[in-house]
Design a protein around this motif. Structure first.
Motif, mmCIF file in Angstrom:
data_model
loop_
_atom_site.group_PDB
_atom_site.id
_atom_site.type_symbol
_atom_site.label_atom_id
_atom_site.label_comp_id
_atom_site.label_asym_id
_atom_site.label_seq_id
_atom_site.Cartn_x
_atom_site.Cartn_y
_atom_site.Cartn_z
ATOM 1 N N THR A 150 0.803 -1.222 0.000
ATOM 2 C CA THR A 150 0.000 0.000 0.000
ATOM 3 C C THR A 150 0.840 1.278 0.000
ATOM 4 O O THR A 150 0.292 2.368 -0.183
ATOM 5 N N MET A 151 2.148 1.154 0.200
ATOM 6 C CA MET A 151 3.002 2.343 0.189
ATOM 7 C C MET A 151 2.904 3.149 -1.100
ATOM 8 O O MET A 151 2.840 4.387 -1.065
ATOM 9 N N PRO A 152 2.929 2.498 -2.288
ATOM 10 C CA PRO A 152 2.915 3.297 -3.520
ATOM 11 C C PRO A 152 1.687 4.182 -3.660
ATOM 12 O O PRO A 152 1.804 5.348 -4.073
ATOM 13 N N SER A 153 0.508 3.655 -3.318
ATOM 14 C CA SER A 153 -0.699 4.476 -3.466
ATOM 15 C C SER A 153 -0.664 5.668 -2.515
ATOM 16 O O SER A 153 -1.104 6.775 -2.869
ATOM 17 N N THR A 154 -0.125 5.460 -1.325
ATOM 18 C CA THR A 154 0.001 6.573 -0.383
ATOM 19 C C THR A 154 0.987 7.606 -0.906
ATOM 20 O O THR A 154 0.734 8.819 -0.862
ATOM 21 N N ALA A 155 2.139 7.124 -1.403
ATOM 22 C CA ALA A 155 3.156 8.045 -1.928
ATOM 23 C C ALA A 155 2.626 8.831 -3.117
ATOM 24 O O ALA A 155 2.821 10.055 -3.215
ATOM 25 N N LEU A 156 1.944 8.165 -4.028
ATOM 26 C CA LEU A 156 1.412 8.842 -5.216
ATOM 27 C C LEU A 156 0.344 9.864 -4.840
ATOM 28 O O LEU A 156 0.227 10.924 -5.483
ATOM 29 N N VAL A 205 5.301 -5.526 -5.696
ATOM 30 C CA VAL A 205 5.948 -4.213 -5.683
ATOM 31 C C VAL A 205 7.463 -4.341 -5.645
ATOM 32 O O VAL A 205 8.179 -3.729 -6.441
ATOM 33 N N ILE A 206 7.992 -5.168 -4.720
ATOM 34 C CA ILE A 206 9.445 -5.184 -4.495
ATOM 35 C C ILE A 206 10.173 -6.223 -5.334
ATOM 36 O O ILE A 206 11.396 -6.185 -5.452
ATOM 37 N N GLN A 261 11.507 -8.332 -11.129
ATOM 38 C CA GLN A 261 12.177 -7.118 -10.663
ATOM 39 C C GLN A 261 11.246 -6.154 -9.929
ATOM 40 O O GLN A 261 11.650 -5.046 -9.593
ATOM 41 N N GLY A 262 10.010 -6.555 -9.699
ATOM 42 C CA GLY A 262 9.081 -5.679 -9.015
ATOM 43 C C GLY A 262 8.515 -4.616 -9.937
ATOM 44 O O GLY A 262 8.611 -4.698 -11.162
ATOM 45 N N ASN A 263 7.918 -3.603 -9.340
ATOM 46 C CA ASN A 263 7.276 -2.514 -10.080
ATOM 47 C C ASN A 263 8.124 -1.250 -9.928
ATOM 48 O O ASN A 263 8.116 -0.598 -8.879
ATOM 49 N N ASN A 264 8.861 -0.913 -10.968
ATOM 50 C CA ASN A 264 9.806 0.202 -10.875
ATOM 51 C C ASN A 264 9.113 1.541 -10.630
ATOM 52 O O ASN A 264 9.625 2.388 -9.887
ATOM 53 N N ASN A 265 7.965 1.759 -11.242
ATOM 54 C CA ASN A 265 7.251 3.026 -11.036
ATOM 55 C C ASN A 265 6.794 3.172 -9.590
ATOM 56 O O ASN A 265 6.881 4.253 -8.991
ATOM 57 N N ALA A 266 6.289 2.068 -9.020
ATOM 58 C CA ALA A 266 5.857 2.100 -7.626
ATOM 59 C C ALA A 266 7.044 2.344 -6.698
ATOM 60 O O ALA A 266 6.970 3.159 -5.762
ATOM 61 N N LEU A 267 8.154 1.656 -6.951
ATOM 62 C CA LEU A 267 9.337 1.819 -6.101
ATOM 63 C C LEU A 267 9.908 3.232 -6.204
ATOM 64 O O LEU A 267 10.396 3.786 -5.206
ATOM 65 N N LYS A 268 9.818 3.819 -7.377
ATOM 66 C CA LYS A 268 10.308 5.193 -7.546
ATOM 67 C C LYS A 268 9.496 6.169 -6.711
ATOM 68 O O LYS A 268 10.059 7.058 -6.048
ATOM 69 N N ALA A 269 8.173 6.013 -6.715
ATOM 70 C CA ALA A 269 7.317 6.899 -5.917
ATOM 71 C C ALA A 269 7.587 6.727 -4.425
ATOM 72 O O ALA A 269 7.672 7.705 -3.677
ATOM 73 N N VAL A 270 7.742 5.484 -3.997
ATOM 74 C CA VAL A 270 8.029 5.210 -2.587
ATOM 75 C C VAL A 270 9.358 5.839 -2.180
ATOM 76 O O VAL A 270 9.476 6.476 -1.122
ATOM 77 N N GLY A 271 10.381 5.679 -3.015
ATOM 78 C CA GLY A 271 11.689 6.248 -2.701
ATOM 79 C C GLY A 271 11.689 7.762 -2.681
ATOM 80 O O GLY A 271 12.452 8.386 -1.935
ATOM 81 N N GLU A 272 10.826 8.383 -3.489
ATOM 82 C CA GLU A 272 10.734 9.836 -3.518
ATOM 83 C C GLU A 272 10.133 10.394 -2.229
ATOM 84 O O GLU A 272 10.597 11.417 -1.713
ATOM 85 N N GLY A 292 10.215 0.376 9.461
ATOM 86 C CA GLY A 292 9.143 1.304 9.134
ATOM 87 C C GLY A 292 9.690 2.461 8.318
ATOM 88 O O GLY A 292 10.913 2.630 8.193
ATOM 89 N N VAL A 293 8.795 3.239 7.732
ATOM 90 C CA VAL A 293 9.220 4.405 6.955
ATOM 91 C C VAL A 293 8.558 5.660 7.504
ATOM 92 O O VAL A 293 7.542 5.595 8.192
ATOM 93 N N ARG A 294 9.174 6.787 7.188
ATOM 94 C CA ARG A 294 8.603 8.086 7.534
ATOM 95 C C ARG A 294 8.691 8.991 6.314
ATOM 96 O O ARG A 294 9.378 8.680 5.330
ATOM 97 N N ILE A 295 8.018 10.112 6.382
ATOM 98 C CA ILE A 295 8.003 11.059 5.266
ATOM 99 C C ILE A 295 9.313 11.846 5.254
ATOM 100 O O ILE A 295 9.790 12.312 6.286
ATOM 101 N N ARG A 296 9.882 11.982 4.085
ATOM 102 C CA ARG A 296 11.122 12.740 3.958
ATOM 103 C C ARG A 296 10.918 14.216 4.307
ATOM 104 O O ARG A 296 9.812 14.754 4.195
#
Length: 375
Positions: A150-156, A205-206, A261-272, A292-296
């Motif tokens: 669910t991380m990608p949808s939140t990030a997007l 995703v990963i 290799q997972g979903n590169n677009n989703a991973l890019k949004a999460v990393g951003e 866990g993760v936090r917002i940059r």
């Protein structure tokens, strides 16, 4: 295979089960103890109970129900933080439905709503963003919860809010990561896991590569599995065949959904949007480093923890609640002292009874089916 019914074919299931029984008999160590196979994902736990698969497997296989239900591993203190934010003036607190009833130390979000807070169930973070658009004079907070699924949808959604210049939307981030969690399980002296059914949705995703350390360092097989009965049975067969042959590989049974290799677009949004926390507390498992993760800092204006000065509360579960032991595989759901009586889906005491992916809820709903007569 194209249709769901093909993944639930009883004749095919019997053939795969026969093969599983035959392979397990060829594994010498099962004479001393059963194989401990952990299904990491709560969705697998639900399917295993729903279709009675655990009862059909050999007695020499023992399923260990892992921590892959994000609602179930949410510590009570984080629920208290949610309630504290929801109680702030001019706040609309939005959340997925399965988090509404998770008990805090004093109340759940559902009870906070009954007490007059504006707590709303949404189906996606985009729904929460739409509420923010329609209520410009309210502070709309979305409860970000879940693994990498669910991380990608939140990030997007956060990136969309940034593009539109929406200033009354924020995220209370409780997203968690699967890899440090599996490592913590493997490092735990209380657990002896012989193999894993890997999570299908997270892996979508990963990808496959992040699990390689399980095979290379810990010498345990992991098979990424789908969620239909034949998916799970085939994945189980792949795991026990590896154990029999002395192999430790990461295999992908769920190839129709999970790319290598997972979903590169989703991973890019999460990393951003997100960065790893130094540690995060889990119900029943304690604090796990980088889990866990936090917002940059770049997007700090969307961070509800900063905006509402949330101080993480550390609250112990009720002493009688044994969710932690169930999460770690030390107890089966029905062995908990509260199971089915004080703690049930109508009046849950522990988080494992709230979510449909929780082991206690799944067993309560499906555990009394006489599956051997049904198949």
């Amino acid at each position: 295979m194209k249709f769901v019914d093909e993944f639930r074919d009883p004749q095919m299931a019997r053939r795969v089960l026969e093969r599983i029984h035959a392979v397990v008999e060829e594994i010498p160590t099962t004479a001393q103890r059963p194989l401990q196979i952990m299904e990491v994902c709560g969705g697998h736990t639900h399917s295993i109970f729903r279709y009675g698969l655990e009862e059909l497997l050999p007695d020499k296989i023992e399923m260990v129900h892992g921590p892959g239900c994000p609602v179930c591993v949410l510590p009570m203190g984080r629920v208290d933080d949610c309630v504290a934010i929801a109680e702030q003036p001019d706040v609309i607190f939005t959340t997925f439905g399965d988090a509404m009833r998770v008990p805090g130390s004093k109340k759940s979000l559902q009870q906070a709503n009954s007490d007059g807070c504006d707590v709303r169930m949404v189906y996606s973070p985009m729904d929460a963003l739409d509420i923010a658009r329609k209520n410009p004079h309210k502070n709309v907070v979305f409860f970000g919860l879940g693994f990498e699924t669910t991380m990608p949808s939140t990030a997007l959604t956060l990136l969309q809010a940034d593009r539109e210049g929406i200033t009354n939307f924020s995220l209370f981030c409780n997203h968690i990561t699967i890899i440090p969690t599996i490592k913590a399980i493997l490092d735990s002296p209380d657990m002896v896991i012989d193999g894993f059914l890997g999570p299908g949705h997270v892996s979508m995703v990963i990808g496959k590569a992040p699990y390689d350390f399980i095979a290379s360092h810990y010498k345990r097989p992991l098979v990424i599995a789908g969620f239909e009965p034949l998916d799970i049975l085939q994945s189980m067969l792949m795991v026990v065949e590896q154990i029999r042959d002395g192999k430790a590989l990461v295999e992908n049974q769920y190839k129709r959904i999970v790319p290598e290799q997972g979903n590169n677009n989703a991973l890019k949004a999460v990393g951003e949007v997100f960065e790893l926390r130094e540690f995060f507390e889990w119900r029943g498992l304690g604090s796990i480093d980088h889990s866990g993760v936090r917002i940059r800092e770049k997007y700090a204006r969307f961070d509800a923890e900063r905006l509402f000065a949330v101080e993480p509360a550390h609250v112990a579960d009720p002493k009688a609640c044994q969710c932690g032991e169930v999460l770690k595989g030390v107890l089966k759901p029905w062995e908990c002292k509260l199971f089915g009586e004080q703690c049930n889906p109508e009046t849950p005491i522990g988080a494992l009874m709230v979510s449909t992916e929780g082991a206690c809820s799944a067993y309560y709903s499906y555990g009394k089916i006489d599956v051997k007569q049904a198949v």
